[in-house]
Design an enzyme around this catalytic site. Structure first.
Site, PDB file in Angstrom:
ATOM      1  N   LYS A 171       0.844  -1.196   0.000  1.00 43.37           N
ATOM      2  CA  LYS A 171       0.000   0.000   0.000  1.00 43.37           C
ATOM      3  C   LYS A 171       0.878   1.244   0.000  1.00 43.37           C
ATOM      4  O   LYS A 171       1.558   1.538   0.975  1.00 43.37           O
ATOM      5  CB  LYS A 171      -0.900   0.040   1.244  1.00 43.37           C
ATOM      6  CG  LYS A 171      -1.947   1.159   1.142  1.00 43.37           C
ATOM      7  CD  LYS A 171      -2.532   1.543   2.480  1.00 43.37           C
ATOM      8  CE  LYS A 171      -1.764   2.634   3.194  1.00 43.37           C
ATOM      9  NZ  LYS A 171      -1.698   3.938   2.511  1.00 43.37           N
ATOM     10  N   GLY A 213       7.208   4.876   8.180  1.00 39.72           N
ATOM     11  CA  GLY A 213       6.316   6.019   8.409  1.00 39.72           C
ATOM     12  C   GLY A 213       6.511   6.559   9.810  1.00 39.72           C
ATOM     13  O   GLY A 213       7.591   6.419  10.402  1.00 39.72           O
ATOM     14  N   LEU A 230       3.855   7.151  15.441  1.00 40.70           N
ATOM     15  CA  LEU A 230       2.449   7.011  15.850  1.00 40.70           C
ATOM     16  C   LEU A 230       1.778   5.853  15.093  1.00 40.70           C
ATOM     17  O   LEU A 230       1.122   4.990  15.693  1.00 40.70           O
ATOM     18  CB  LEU A 230       1.717   8.328  15.552  1.00 40.70           C
ATOM     19  CG  LEU A 230       0.260   8.395  15.965  1.00 40.70           C
ATOM     20  CD1 LEU A 230       0.142   8.427  17.485  1.00 40.70           C
ATOM     21  CD2 LEU A 230      -0.403   9.646  15.367  1.00 40.70           C
ATOM     22  N   GLY A 266       3.322   3.464  13.548  1.00 43.93           N
ATOM     23  CA  GLY A 266       4.028   2.229  13.918  1.00 43.93           C
ATOM     24  C   GLY A 266       3.382   1.572  15.133  1.00 43.93           C
ATOM     25  O   GLY A 266       3.214   0.352  15.186  1.00 43.93           O
ATOM     26  N   GLU A 289      10.190   1.001  10.303  1.00 44.13           N
ATOM     27  CA  GLU A 289      11.211   2.041  10.137  1.00 44.13           C
ATOM     28  C   GLU A 289      10.502   3.357  10.395  1.00 44.13           C
ATOM     29  O   GLU A 289       9.663   3.774   9.599  1.00 44.13           O
ATOM     30  CB  GLU A 289      11.802   1.951   8.719  1.00 44.13           C
ATOM     31  CG  GLU A 289      13.154   2.627   8.612  1.00 44.13           C
ATOM     32  CD  GLU A 289      13.038   4.107   8.303  1.00 44.13           C
ATOM     33  OE1 GLU A 289      13.123   4.910   9.267  1.00 44.13           O
ATOM     34  OE2 GLU A 289      12.863   4.452   7.134  1.00 44.13           O
ATOM     35  N   CYS A 299      13.526  10.880   7.120  1.00 45.04           N
ATOM     36  CA  CYS A 299      13.519  10.377   8.508  1.00 45.04           C
ATOM     37  C   CYS A 299      14.882  10.547   9.168  1.00 45.04           C
ATOM     38  O   CYS A 299      14.970  10.740  10.373  1.00 45.04           O
ATOM     39  CB  CYS A 299      13.071   8.925   8.545  1.00 45.04           C
ATOM     40  SG  CYS A 299      13.992   7.858   7.428  1.00 45.04           S
ATOM     41  N   GLU A 359      10.133  15.283  15.790  1.00 44.83           N
ATOM     42  CA  GLU A 359      10.449  15.197  14.362  1.00 44.83           C
ATOM     43  C   GLU A 359       9.591  16.222  13.608  1.00 44.83           C
ATOM     44  O   GLU A 359       8.359  16.136  13.618  1.00 44.83           O
ATOM     45  CB  GLU A 359      10.153  13.790  13.844  1.00 44.83           C
ATOM     46  CG  GLU A 359      10.511  13.629  12.391  1.00 44.83           C
ATOM     47  CD  GLU A 359      10.320  12.202  11.884  1.00 44.83           C
ATOM     48  OE1 GLU A 359       9.278  11.601  12.186  1.00 44.83           O
ATOM     49  OE2 GLU A 359      11.222  11.708  11.175  1.00 44.83           O
TER      50      GLU A 359
HETATM   51  P1  NDP Z   1       2.021   8.010   8.433  1.00 43.31           P
HETATM   52  O1  NDP Z   1       2.824   7.198   9.378  1.00 43.31           O
HETATM   53  O2  NDP Z   1       0.596   8.232   8.748  1.00 43.31           O
HETATM   54  O3  NDP Z   1       2.071   7.370   6.957  1.00 43.31           O
HETATM   55  C1  NDP Z   1       2.924   6.339   6.531  1.00 43.31           C
HETATM   56  C2  NDP Z   1       2.125   5.241   5.840  1.00 43.31           C
HETATM   57  O4  NDP Z   1       1.284   4.592   6.793  1.00 43.31           O
HETATM   58  C3  NDP Z   1       1.186   5.763   4.753  1.00 43.31           C
HETATM   59  O5  NDP Z   1       1.074   4.814   3.709  1.00 43.31           O
HETATM   60  C4  NDP Z   1      -0.124   5.856   5.508  1.00 43.31           C
HETATM   61  O6  NDP Z   1      -1.224   5.862   4.654  1.00 43.31           O
HETATM   62  C5  NDP Z   1      -0.064   4.592   6.335  1.00 43.31           C
HETATM   63  N1  NDP Z   1      -0.969   4.562   7.480  1.00 43.31           N
HETATM   64  C6  NDP Z   1      -1.577   5.575   8.126  1.00 43.31           C
HETATM   65  N2  NDP Z   1      -2.341   5.109   9.137  1.00 43.31           N
HETATM   66  C7  NDP Z   1      -2.197   3.759   9.141  1.00 43.31           C
HETATM   67  C8  NDP Z   1      -2.714   2.707   9.956  1.00 43.31           C
HETATM   68  N3  NDP Z   1      -3.548   2.946  10.959  1.00 43.31           N
HETATM   69  N4  NDP Z   1      -2.347   1.450   9.688  1.00 43.31           N
HETATM   70  C9  NDP Z   1      -1.496   1.175   8.668  1.00 43.31           C
HETATM   71  N5  NDP Z   1      -0.987   2.121   7.852  1.00 43.31           N
HETATM   72  C10 NDP Z   1      -1.324   3.407   8.089  1.00 43.31           C
HETATM   73  O7  NDP Z   1       2.745   9.378   8.201  1.00 43.31           O
HETATM   74  P2  NDP Z   1       2.052  10.781   7.857  1.00 43.31           P
HETATM   75  O8  NDP Z   1       1.791  10.834   6.423  1.00 43.31           O
HETATM   76  O9  NDP Z   1       0.871  11.017   8.716  1.00 43.31           O
HETATM   77  O10 NDP Z   1       3.175  11.806   8.295  1.00 43.31           O
HETATM   78  C11 NDP Z   1       3.187  12.322   9.607  1.00 43.31           C
HETATM   79  C12 NDP Z   1       4.570  12.390  10.149  1.00 43.31           C
HETATM   80  O11 NDP Z   1       5.144  11.090  10.172  1.00 43.31           O
HETATM   81  C13 NDP Z   1       5.552  13.197   9.350  1.00 43.31           C
HETATM   82  O12 NDP Z   1       5.461  14.541   9.607  1.00 43.31           O
HETATM   83  C14 NDP Z   1       6.842  12.613   9.828  1.00 43.31           C
HETATM   84  O13 NDP Z   1       7.191  13.181  11.052  1.00 43.31           O
HETATM   85  C15 NDP Z   1       6.527  11.162   9.997  1.00 43.31           C
HETATM   86  N6  NDP Z   1       6.903  10.353   8.815  1.00 43.31           N
HETATM   87  C16 NDP Z   1       8.044   9.646   8.877  1.00 43.31           C
HETATM   88  C17 NDP Z   1       8.452   8.937   7.783  1.00 43.31           C
HETATM   89  C18 NDP Z   1       9.723   8.183   7.793  1.00 43.31           C
HETATM   90  O14 NDP Z   1      10.319   7.985   6.744  1.00 43.31           O
HETATM   91  N7  NDP Z   1      10.169   7.697   8.939  1.00 43.31           N
HETATM   92  C19 NDP Z   1       7.692   8.911   6.536  1.00 43.31           C
HETATM   93  C20 NDP Z   1       6.451   9.646   6.586  1.00 43.31           C
HETATM   94  C21 NDP Z   1       6.104  10.335   7.704  1.00 43.31           C
HETATM   95  P3  NDP Z   1      -1.817   7.296   4.202  1.00 43.31           P
HETATM   96  O15 NDP Z   1      -0.670   8.120   3.688  1.00 43.31           O
HETATM   97  O16 NDP Z   1      -2.734   6.916   3.150  1.00 43.31           O
HETATM   98  O17 NDP Z   1      -2.426   7.889   5.419  1.00 43.31           O
END
Ligand code: NDP
Length: 517
Positions: free
Chosen positions: A193, A246, A249, A251, A269, A303, A400
Site C-alpha cells: 500500500k 512512516g 504514531l 508504527g 522504520e 527520517c 520530528e
Molecule cells: P504516516 O505514518 O501516517 O504514513 C505512513 C504510511 O502509513 C502511509 O502509507 C499511511 O497511509 C499509512 N498509514 C496511516 N495510518 C495507518 C494505519 N492505521 N495502519 C497502517 N498504515 C497506516 O505518516 P504521515 O503521512 O501522517 O506523516 C506524519 C509524520 O510522520 C511526518 O510529519 C513525519 O514526522 C513522519 N513520517 C516519517 C516517515 C519516515 O520515513 N520515517 C515517513 C512519513 C512520515 P496514508 O498516507 O494513506 O495515510
C-alpha cells in the site's frame, strides 16, 4: 475495463509522456475497488488537484491478501528456485532503469521533490536495490549444526508467506522497493500500500511487474487510505508480516493491530531526530556542506534528517555564517526547473504542521535566525529555516518536524566540559552530558560526527544511541549495510543482509542417524 491516465511532461528537464492504469493491481490484473472509491491527487507545487486514481478499502486488501496467499502456495514460495526469483528481480531492475525519466517525472509531480534528485538518486537506488536482493535470492541459506553424534541438525530459512508492505510519501517508490525486493528475493508474496498522497510511481510499477514475469498474485498493489486500507493490512488474519516505513504514531497502531489479530511479525522504520556533532577540528566547509544536505535534502522530509546540529564554540561563528549563506543560496521553486534544490512540502497538512513547529520554536524562546516563512504565493513551499539559542526541551529540539528546519546549538569542550549557550543563560555540561543531550529524544535513527580525530569519532559514534552513525558526512544509507532505528525509531532493519531476517522463518531440522530404540 482498464482505466488509464497519461501525463504529458513538457518541462525544461523532461519532455515525454507516461501512460499507465490507475486501478488496483490484484492477482495480476488491474481492477476497480469493490466500492469504486477514488482519490483526488494534489500537485504540491501548485496546491491544485491534477488527477484521480482508484483507492482500495478493507475488502480490497482482503481480496489482495487472498490472491497473494493463493499465489504463494501454488506458484511461488518454495515452488520457485532462488535463481528464478533472481532473474525476475533483475528484469524488473532493467525495466525500472529503462524508465528512469518516467519514474522521476512522476515522483516530482506527485511528491514535489526535484526531477533531477529523483533521476540521479531515488530511481537509480531502486534499480540497485532490486539487483542487490536479486543477488541474494539464490543465497538464502541456513547452516548445519553439530548436535549429538547420532543426530544431524540444520536450519532452513523459509519464506514467511504474505507480506504487507506499507510505504510513506517522502520516498514513495524507494521505500516500497526496500521492502518488496528482499520480500520477493526470499520467496514471499506481497500486498503493498503506497501512501494516499503518492500512489503514482507504484501504479506505474505494476505494469513493469507484469512484464518482469512475476506470476499473478505474487505482487499486489492497493493504493488506499491509512486508516482503512493500511489498518486492514495490520489487522488481516491472512497477512503474516507487515513491513512499514512512516511515523512512530502509525508504527504503534500497526503493532497494536498485529497483537490483536494474528500476532503477525512486524518491522518498523519510523521517525528520527538525528544529531550532528561538529567539533572544532572538523573541516568546516565540508561540515557545512553535509549539514545543509542533511537537513534540507528532499525538503527536510527525510527520517534521517540531521535536524539537531551541535557545533563546538571555536568554529561556531564561522560555521553559522557559512551555513546561513549556504541555506540562503538554496533555490526553491518548480521541481522541474534545473536549478531548483528544494520543492514544496508534500501537502497542506504537512505545510501547516511544519509552520506550527516554527511558531512553537519562537514561542518557546529560540531565535529564528533564518527563514520560517512561506515561499511564493502558491503551493506548499517553506523557506530553509534555522533556529539558534535552542534549549534541550524545546519541541523543535525534541520532535520530528519533517521539514526544512534546523536547530543549531553551540557547545564548548574545554578540559572535558561542554557548555550550552542559550541567550543570557549558560548551561554548563560535561562531555557526557552533551552526548546525553544528543541521546535525549525518544528517537534513535541516525547521527553524524565531524572531526579529524579518529579516536574521538569512534568514541562519539559508539556513544550515540542510533542505528546509523556517519563520520564526516551524513544522510547516506548504504544498500549493503543495515538501516533502522534504536529506541522509538523502529524495529528490525531494512537494507543489507540483515533485512533478509525480516522475510524468512528459520526452521530447525533434526535427523536421527543413530540406533533406533
Ligand atoms: P504516516 O505514518 O501516517 O504514513 C505512513 C504510511 O502509513 C502511509 O502509507 C499511511 O497511509 C499509512 N498509514 C496511516 N495510518 C495507518 C494505519 N492505521 N495502519 C497502517 N498504515 C497506516 O505518516 P504521515 O503521512 O501522517 O506523516 C506524519 C509524520 O510522520 C511526518 O510529519 C513525519 O514526522 C513522519 N513520517 C516519517 C516517515 C519516515 O520515513 N520515517 C515517513 C512519513 C512520515 P496514508 O498516507 O494513506 O495515510
Amino acid at each position: 475495463m482498464v482505466s488509464t491516465c497519461t501525463y504529458q511532461f513538457d518541462t525544461p528537464v523532461y519532455k515525454g509522456a507516461v501512460t499507465f492504469p490507475t486501478q488496483l493491481f490484484i492477482d495480476g490484473e488491474f481492477v476497480d475497488p469493490v466500492n469504486k472509491g477514488t482519490i483526488e491527487l494534489i500537485n504540491p507545487a501548485t496546491g491544485k488537484p491534477f488527477t484521480r486514481v482508484s483507492v482500495g478499502d478493507r475488502e480490497d486488501i482482503e481480496i489482495a491478501a487472498q490472491a497473494a496467499r493463493k499465489a504463494f502456495k501454488e506458484h511461488w514460495g518454495l515452488k520457485v528456485s532462488g535463481a528464478a526469483r533472481s532473474k525476475m528481480l533483475h528484469k524488473l531492475a532493467d525495466l525500472v532503469d529503462a524508465n528512469t525519466d518516467n519514474f522521476a517525472a512522476l515522483e516530482a509531480l506527485n511528491v514535489g521533490k526535484t526531477f533531477l534528485s529523483a533521476k540521479t538518486q531515488d530511481i537509480p537506488t531502486i534499480g540497485a536495490l532490486l539487483r542487490y536482493y536479486a543477488g541474494w535470492a539464490d543465497k538464502i541459506q541456513g547452516k548445519s549444526v553439530q548436535t549429538t553424534p547420532d543426530k544431524i541438525g540444520f536450519t532452513r530459512h523459509e519464506p514467511i508467506g504474505v507480506v504487507g508492505a506499507i510505504a510513506p510519501w517522502n520516498f514513495p517508490l524507494s521505500t516500497l522497493i526496500m521492502k518488496l525486493a528482499p520480500a520477493l528475493a526470499c520467496g514471499n508474496a506481497v500486498v503493498a500500500k503506497p501512501s494516499e498522497f503518492t500512489p503514482l510511481s507504484a501504479l506505474f510499477l505494476c505494469t513493469l511487474i507484469r512484464e518482469a514475469g512475476f506470476p499473478p498474485g505474487v505482487v499486489n498493489i492497493v493504493p488506499g487510505y491509512g486508516d482503512t486500507a493500511g489498518q486492514a493490512i495490520g489487522e488481516s488474519m491472512i497477512i503474516d508480516k507487515v513491513a512499514f516505513t512512516g511515523s512512530t504514531l502509525t508504527g504503534r497502531k500497526i503493532m497494536e493491530a498485529a497483537a490483536k489479530s494474528n500476532l503477525k511479525k512486524i518491522s518498523l522504520e519510523l521517525g528520527g531526530k538525528s544529531p550532528s556533532i561538529i567539533f572544532d577540528d572538523a573541516d568546516v566547509d565540508q561540515a557545512v556542506k553535509w549539514a545543509i544536505n542533511g537537513i534540507y535534502t528532499n525538503q527536510g522530509e527525510v527520517c534521517i534528517a540531521g535536524s539537531r546540529i551541535y557545533v563546538q564554540a571555536g568554529i561556531y561563528d564561522d560555521f553559522l555564517q557559512k551555513f546561513t549563506e549556504g541555506a540562503k543560496r538554496l533555490s526553491l521553486g518548480d521541481p522541474f526547473s534545473p536549478g531548483t534544490f528544494q520543492g514544496p512540502q508534500i501537502s497542506e497538512r504537512q505545510f501547516e504542521r511544519v509552520m506550527g513547529y516554527v511558531k512553537s520554536g519562537q514561542a518557546e524562546g529560540a531565535t529564528l535566525h533564518l527563514g520560517g516563512k512561506r515561499h511564493g504565493t502558491e503551493g506548499y513551499f517553506i523557506q530553509p529555516t534555522v533556529f539558534t539559542d535552542c534549549t534541550p526541551n524545546m519541541k523543535i529540539v525534541q520532535e520530528e518536524i519533517f521539514g526544512p528546519v534546523a536547530a543549531i546549538m553551540k557547545f564548548s569542550a574545554e578540559e572535558g566540559s561542554l557548555i550550552f549557550h542559550v541567550r543570557s543563560i549558560t548551561v554548563i555540561h560535561g562531555v557526557k552530558e552533551v552526548i546525553e543531550q544528543a541521546n535525549n529524544t525518544p528517537y534513535g535513527l541516525a547521527c553524524s560526527v565531524f572531526t579529524k580525530d579518529i579516536d574521538r569519532a569512534m568514541r562519539v559514534a559508539s556513544s550515540i544511541e542510533a542505528g546509523t552513525a556517519w563520520v564526516n558526512f551524513s544522510n547516506w544509507p548504504d544498500l549493503g549495510l543495515p538501516f533502522g532505528g534504536f529506541k522509538q525509531s523502529g524495529i528490525g532493519k531494512d537494507l543489507g543482509e540483515d533485512a533478509l531476517e525480516n522475510y524468512t522463518n528459520v526452521k530447525a531440522v533434526l535427523i536421527n542417524i543413530g540406533i533406533r530404540i
